[in-house]
Write an enzyme that holds these catalytic residues in place. Sequence first.
Site, PDB file in Angstrom:
ATOM      1  N   GLY A 180     108.266  69.056  45.084  1.00 27.69           N
ATOM      2  CA  GLY A 180     108.951  68.427  43.969  1.00 27.69           C
ATOM      3  C   GLY A 180     107.996  67.585  43.149  1.00 27.69           C
ATOM      4  O   GLY A 180     106.927  67.191  43.632  1.00 27.69           O
ATOM      5  N   CYS A 233     104.748  70.272  50.807  1.00 30.94           N
ATOM      6  CA  CYS A 233     104.309  69.341  49.773  1.00 30.94           C
ATOM      7  C   CYS A 233     105.165  68.066  49.786  1.00 30.94           C
ATOM      8  O   CYS A 233     105.036  67.257  50.698  1.00 30.94           O
ATOM      9  CB  CYS A 233     104.327  70.028  48.409  1.00 30.94           C
ATOM     10  N   TYR A 234     106.048  67.877  48.822  1.00 33.43           N
ATOM     11  CA  TYR A 234     106.937  66.709  48.825  1.00 33.43           C
ATOM     12  C   TYR A 234     107.722  66.649  50.128  1.00 33.43           C
ATOM     13  O   TYR A 234     107.963  65.580  50.692  1.00 33.43           O
ATOM     14  CB  TYR A 234     107.897  66.785  47.634  1.00 33.43           C
ATOM     15  N   HIS A 247     101.123  74.743  49.283  1.00 32.86           N
ATOM     16  CA  HIS A 247     102.262  75.639  49.029  1.00 32.86           C
ATOM     17  C   HIS A 247     101.995  77.020  49.629  1.00 32.86           C
ATOM     18  O   HIS A 247     101.287  77.834  49.023  1.00 32.86           O
ATOM     19  CB  HIS A 247     102.509  75.773  47.529  1.00 32.86           C
ATOM     20  N   GLU A 275     104.060  79.406  49.761  1.00 34.62           N
ATOM     21  CA  GLU A 275     104.888  80.406  49.079  1.00 34.62           C
ATOM     22  C   GLU A 275     104.203  81.066  47.882  1.00 34.62           C
ATOM     23  O   GLU A 275     104.624  82.143  47.452  1.00 34.62           O
ATOM     24  CB  GLU A 275     106.224  79.791  48.638  1.00 34.62           C
ATOM     25  N   ASP A 286     118.527  94.298  34.336  1.00 34.10           N
ATOM     26  CA  ASP A 286     119.565  93.484  34.965  1.00 34.10           C
ATOM     27  C   ASP A 286     120.963  93.908  34.540  1.00 34.10           C
ATOM     28  O   ASP A 286     121.836  94.125  35.376  1.00 34.10           O
ATOM     29  CB  ASP A 286     119.342  92.004  34.632  1.00 34.10           C
ATOM     30  N   LYS A 301     113.875  89.829  40.276  1.00 37.99           N
ATOM     31  CA  LYS A 301     113.807  91.085  39.539  1.00 37.99           C
ATOM     32  C   LYS A 301     113.473  92.280  40.439  1.00 37.99           C
ATOM     33  O   LYS A 301     114.087  93.346  40.303  1.00 37.99           O
ATOM     34  CB  LYS A 301     112.759  90.967  38.428  1.00 37.99           C
TER      35      LYS A 301
END
Length: 511
Positions: free
Chosen positions: A54, A81-82, A167, A169, A226, A367
């Site tokens: 964050g 992280c945060y 991070h 991710e 989409d 997506k």
Amino acid sequence: MKEKITILDFGSQYSQLIARRIREIGVYSELLPCTANPSRFADDSLKGIILSGGPASVLSPSAPDVDNKIFSLGIPILGICYGMQLIAKKFGGELAITKRREYGPANLIIDRNTGIFDGIGGGKVWMSHGDNIEVLPKSFSAIAHTESLPIAAIANPEEKIYATQFHPEVHHTENGIKILENFVRNICGCTEQWNLGEYAQQKISEISSLIADDEKVVLAYSGGVDSTVVAAMLYSAVGDRLVPIFVDNGLLRKNEAGEVRRRFEKLFRHKLNFVDASEIFIKALHGVSEPEKKRKIIGHTFIEVFRSEAASIQNARWLAQGTLYPDVIESVSFKGPSATIKTHHNVGGLPEILGFSLIEPLRELFKDEVRKIGGELDIPREMLWRHPFPGPGLAVRILGNVTKMRLKMLREADAIFIEELKNSGWYDKVWQAFAVLLSVRSVGVMGDERTYENVIALRSVNSTDGMTADWSKLPGELLAKISSKIVNSVKGVNRVVYDITSKPPGTIEWE
């Protein structure tokens, strides 16, 4: 009941990317605000909790917090992280605000190859923080460091609590997926697989049960991936009670309106309700150059046009939209205190204004997941793998005022770019490619005469979900060919440039 991992969002732009990575591992994930009541976690299917990063400092009086009860649930926890700083603070550690925020790559040195680092030998990681842990909580130990950061990851194996300052991710972090997999599989004990085919059939069944036999569903159809997948799901659920409406806003690519109509009616063998509102949109945009104002004008104009068309449909009670995860996180603080990057066209008050109830079967998907579902529903590849196109269309690819002349100029340049990518085999190798008409003019020489004309920027990126992206390394000879053809074919253009900015720090679109 499906096994799941819950991510608590503290406002990171990467929060939904964490959810995406967990699904890549093959486990269902959900995203909740950091303020979620712990009573929501009284669920046998919940196997682990991840605290996201964050933008705030945990030392700020207004810092986002989490209920302490989550630490007594006996469920494994991973802080990122945060999330790591918050864990340290909760358990009695001491933190300090650094003089210089660390943002970017760092070399991770692992001190203990167990837990989340089982079978991992370090490597590059992505940092983004302004606070550091100065003193560890008594029940925790440091399990990794970098050259400049003594505490880059911590662990409390007895409580099954782990945390990283970096991070895992983002794709910039080497072994990031393996770190998350160690947490999800080894520490949380997840064994089930997240199945998109089952997800699609479940959504179709839910929609079928939700909508009464005498009710109709209106779909705002754009021709993109989409809305095409949503259309396929809705036709499976309600058949002819789906009413698709395509609004031509005059801001589409060259020949696109006709192509959308042809492909839709060929695939679904149903009529597409076609509304030509191009003059209305272009008039509304006259003299407007500010990006957010453009988006809002286009959104409001779309609502008026769509409302007028939908009002003629008897028994229309539902509105379907192809909203995705990235649409939501970049538009509003949806599941945590994240910063707004830009307004998205399909996130807003349309259902309330029309008095419809909303159906968004793709809202929790990325997506690439949508494309996989489209494959399950036998949608042709040419429709599934079309490059993404923004709802506001070419209006946000024209920097400055939008006029018919500038639209024509951009359409021609963009068509040349896409045609050459297809001819060279590069179109299917990149995530998204397009041209942008800049608001500046440049001096040039054509036919021994001085020119002072417009600049086209070409943009091509590689990505998997749109949350992060790298610029495409297109061959120099291909770019030279495209540039030459645009300058020689498109009246009013005398210079072409190529954008080599990744996301972050840039966005994919220019506006």
